[in-house]
Design a protein around this motif. Structure first.
Motif, mmCIF file in Angstrom:
data_model
loop_
_atom_site.group_PDB
_atom_site.id
_atom_site.type_symbol
_atom_site.label_atom_id
_atom_site.label_comp_id
_atom_site.label_asym_id
_atom_site.label_seq_id
_atom_site.Cartn_x
_atom_site.Cartn_y
_atom_site.Cartn_z
ATOM 1 N N ASN A 30 34.244 -22.579 -26.575
ATOM 2 C CA ASN A 30 33.159 -23.434 -27.050
ATOM 3 C C ASN A 30 31.783 -22.797 -26.876
ATOM 4 O O ASN A 30 31.475 -22.273 -25.805
ATOM 5 N N ALA A 31 30.985 -22.863 -27.945
ATOM 6 C CA ALA A 31 29.556 -22.627 -27.772
ATOM 7 C C ALA A 31 28.984 -23.810 -26.990
ATOM 8 O O ALA A 31 29.424 -24.951 -27.175
ATOM 9 N N ILE A 32 28.041 -23.533 -26.128
ATOM 10 C CA ILE A 32 27.464 -24.567 -25.277
ATOM 11 C C ILE A 32 25.953 -24.568 -25.442
ATOM 12 O O ILE A 32 25.322 -23.503 -25.510
ATOM 13 N N ALA A 33 25.403 -25.750 -25.492
ATOM 14 C CA ALA A 33 23.949 -25.911 -25.560
ATOM 15 C C ALA A 33 23.442 -26.602 -24.303
ATOM 16 O O ALA A 33 24.170 -27.361 -23.661
ATOM 17 N N TRP A 34 22.194 -26.321 -23.985
ATOM 18 C CA TRP A 34 21.473 -27.087 -22.977
ATOM 19 C C TRP A 34 20.423 -27.919 -23.714
ATOM 20 O O TRP A 34 19.664 -27.377 -24.536
ATOM 21 N N VAL A 35 20.403 -29.194 -23.388
ATOM 22 C CA VAL A 35 19.503 -30.148 -24.039
ATOM 23 C C VAL A 35 18.799 -30.918 -22.935
ATOM 24 O O VAL A 35 19.422 -31.263 -21.932
ATOM 25 N N ARG A 36 17.529 -31.181 -23.089
ATOM 26 C CA ARG A 36 16.809 -31.944 -22.082
ATOM 27 C C ARG A 36 16.113 -33.136 -22.704
ATOM 28 O O ARG A 36 15.788 -33.135 -23.893
ATOM 29 N N GLN A 37 15.905 -34.137 -21.880
ATOM 30 C CA GLN A 37 15.184 -35.325 -22.321
ATOM 31 C C GLN A 37 14.236 -35.755 -21.217
ATOM 32 O O GLN A 37 14.681 -36.139 -20.123
ATOM 33 N N PRO A 67 11.151 -38.319 -19.825
ATOM 34 C CA PRO A 67 10.869 -39.747 -19.973
ATOM 35 C C PRO A 67 9.955 -40.019 -21.163
ATOM 36 O O PRO A 67 8.895 -39.382 -21.304
ATOM 37 N N GLY A 68 10.370 -40.926 -22.017
ATOM 38 C CA GLY A 68 9.557 -41.316 -23.154
ATOM 39 C C GLY A 68 9.525 -40.315 -24.292
ATOM 40 O O GLY A 68 8.770 -40.502 -25.255
ATOM 41 N N LYS A 69 10.345 -39.280 -24.204
ATOM 42 C CA LYS A 69 10.347 -38.250 -25.248
ATOM 43 C C LYS A 69 11.733 -38.107 -25.860
ATOM 44 O O LYS A 69 12.729 -38.530 -25.277
ATOM 45 N N GLU A 70 11.769 -37.505 -27.027
ATOM 46 C CA GLU A 70 13.040 -37.249 -27.682
ATOM 47 C C GLU A 70 13.766 -36.077 -27.003
ATOM 48 O O GLU A 70 13.151 -35.253 -26.340
ATOM 49 N N ARG A 71 15.059 -36.050 -27.219
ATOM 50 C CA ARG A 71 15.838 -34.932 -26.708
ATOM 51 C C ARG A 71 15.377 -33.634 -27.352
ATOM 52 O O ARG A 71 15.044 -33.596 -28.539
ATOM 53 N N GLU A 72 15.418 -32.580 -26.559
ATOM 54 C CA GLU A 72 14.988 -31.264 -27.014
ATOM 55 C C GLU A 72 16.070 -30.250 -26.672
ATOM 56 O O GLU A 72 16.507 -30.184 -25.519
ATOM 57 N N VAL A 73 16.489 -29.471 -27.663
ATOM 58 C CA VAL A 73 17.459 -28.429 -27.387
ATOM 59 C C VAL A 73 16.751 -27.267 -26.714
ATOM 60 O O VAL A 73 15.829 -26.677 -27.283
ATOM 61 N N VAL A 74 17.172 -26.950 -25.513
ATOM 62 C CA VAL A 74 16.587 -25.849 -24.758
ATOM 63 C C VAL A 74 17.091 -24.518 -25.301
ATOM 64 O O VAL A 74 16.341 -23.554 -25.447
ATOM 65 N N ASP A 96 8.450 -29.476 -17.475
ATOM 66 C CA ASP A 96 9.880 -29.222 -17.553
ATOM 67 C C ASP A 96 10.694 -30.351 -16.916
ATOM 68 O O ASP A 96 11.934 -30.337 -16.990
ATOM 69 N N THR A 97 10.018 -31.294 -16.301
ATOM 70 C CA THR A 97 10.714 -32.430 -15.701
ATOM 71 C C THR A 97 11.483 -33.195 -16.773
ATOM 72 O O THR A 97 10.908 -33.616 -17.782
ATOM 73 N N ALA A 98 12.771 -33.363 -16.569
ATOM 74 C CA ALA A 98 13.634 -34.008 -17.558
ATOM 75 C C ALA A 98 15.038 -34.128 -16.992
ATOM 76 O O ALA A 98 15.357 -33.532 -15.948
ATOM 77 N N VAL A 99 15.856 -34.884 -17.680
ATOM 78 C CA VAL A 99 17.290 -34.827 -17.438
ATOM 79 C C VAL A 99 17.846 -33.725 -18.340
ATOM 80 O O VAL A 99 17.560 -33.699 -19.541
ATOM 81 N N TYR A 100 18.606 -32.831 -17.740
ATOM 82 C CA TYR A 100 19.173 -31.704 -18.471
ATOM 83 C C TYR A 100 20.662 -31.934 -18.674
ATOM 84 O O TYR A 100 21.391 -32.251 -17.727
ATOM 85 N N TYR A 101 21.083 -31.758 -19.912
ATOM 86 C CA TYR A 101 22.475 -31.954 -20.279
ATOM 87 C C TYR A 101 23.048 -30.665 -20.843
ATOM 88 O O TYR A 101 22.350 -29.917 -21.545
ATOM 89 N N CYS A 102 24.310 -30.405 -20.569
ATOM 90 C CA CYS A 102 25.017 -29.427 -21.383
ATOM 91 C C CYS A 102 25.811 -30.193 -22.429
ATOM 92 O O CYS A 102 26.247 -31.328 -22.204
ATOM 93 N N GLN A 141 27.077 -35.621 -18.101
ATOM 94 C CA GLN A 141 26.379 -36.819 -17.618
ATOM 95 C C GLN A 141 24.896 -36.567 -17.345
ATOM 96 O O GLN A 141 24.124 -37.502 -17.188
ATOM 97 N N GLY A 142 24.515 -35.293 -17.304
ATOM 98 C CA GLY A 142 23.127 -34.937 -17.083
ATOM 99 C C GLY A 142 22.807 -34.706 -15.618
ATOM 100 O O GLY A 142 23.454 -35.264 -14.723
ATOM 101 N N THR A 143 21.812 -33.863 -15.389
ATOM 102 C CA THR A 143 21.323 -33.618 -14.029
ATOM 103 C C THR A 143 19.793 -33.639 -14.070
ATOM 104 O O THR A 143 19.173 -33.063 -14.963
ATOM 105 N N GLN A 144 19.204 -34.332 -13.119
ATOM 106 C CA GLN A 144 17.753 -34.520 -13.103
ATOM 107 C C GLN A 144 17.069 -33.293 -12.523
ATOM 108 O O GLN A 144 17.432 -32.805 -11.440
ATOM 109 N N VAL A 145 16.051 -32.828 -13.237
ATOM 110 C CA VAL A 145 15.173 -31.772 -12.741
ATOM 111 C C VAL A 145 13.771 -32.348 -12.657
ATOM 112 O O VAL A 145 13.245 -32.857 -13.660
ATOM 113 N N THR A 146 13.185 -32.298 -11.478
ATOM 114 C CA THR A 146 11.832 -32.801 -11.270
ATOM 115 C C THR A 146 10.980 -31.674 -10.718
ATOM 116 O O THR A 146 11.317 -31.079 -9.689
#
Length: 125
Positions: free
Chosen positions: A32-39, A41-48, A90-96, A117-122
């Protein structure tokens, strides 16, 4: 079913580094190709960025090039996101995430059926 699991998030000071990990609790990541995506607060998801199954193609959001690095080791069933010189924005929840295919020849996919499920980065002092 591809079940993705992220880890490695936390609180870091501006200028610091974190390395996030993505693995699976079921099927192997190797096909599988894998992406990292972050979201943020109050913003749309962004593909990292994203990485093909063989690591032959890696793409990044333009503004993150030079600070973020995606890599993988299929023998360890793990994809990493190394984040350096972190900034408060860069503060966001990061998802693969995964689309289900192996290849990302030109750009990261737009749609992802499989998410962790996401991991929080602050980033804060």
């Amino acid at each position: 079913q591809l079940q993705l699991v992220e880890s490695g998030g936390g609180l870091v000071q501006p200028g610091g580094s974190l390395r996030l990990s993505c693995t699976t609790s079921g099927a192997t990541l190797a096909n599988n190709a894998i992406a990292w995506v972050r979201q943020a607060p109050g913003k749309e998801r962004e593909v990292v960025g994203c990485i093909s199954s063989s690591s032959g193609n890696i793409h990044y959001e333009e503004s993150l090039k030079g600070r973020f690095t995606i890599s993988r080791d299929n023998a360890r069933n793990t994809v990493w996101l190394q984040m350096n010189d972190l900034k408060p924005e860069d503060t966001a929840v990061y998802y693969c995430a995964a689309e289900g295919g192996k290849f990302v020849p030109f750009a990261c996919p737009d749609e992802y059926p499989y998410w962790g499920q996401g991991t929080q980065v602050t980033v804060s002092s």
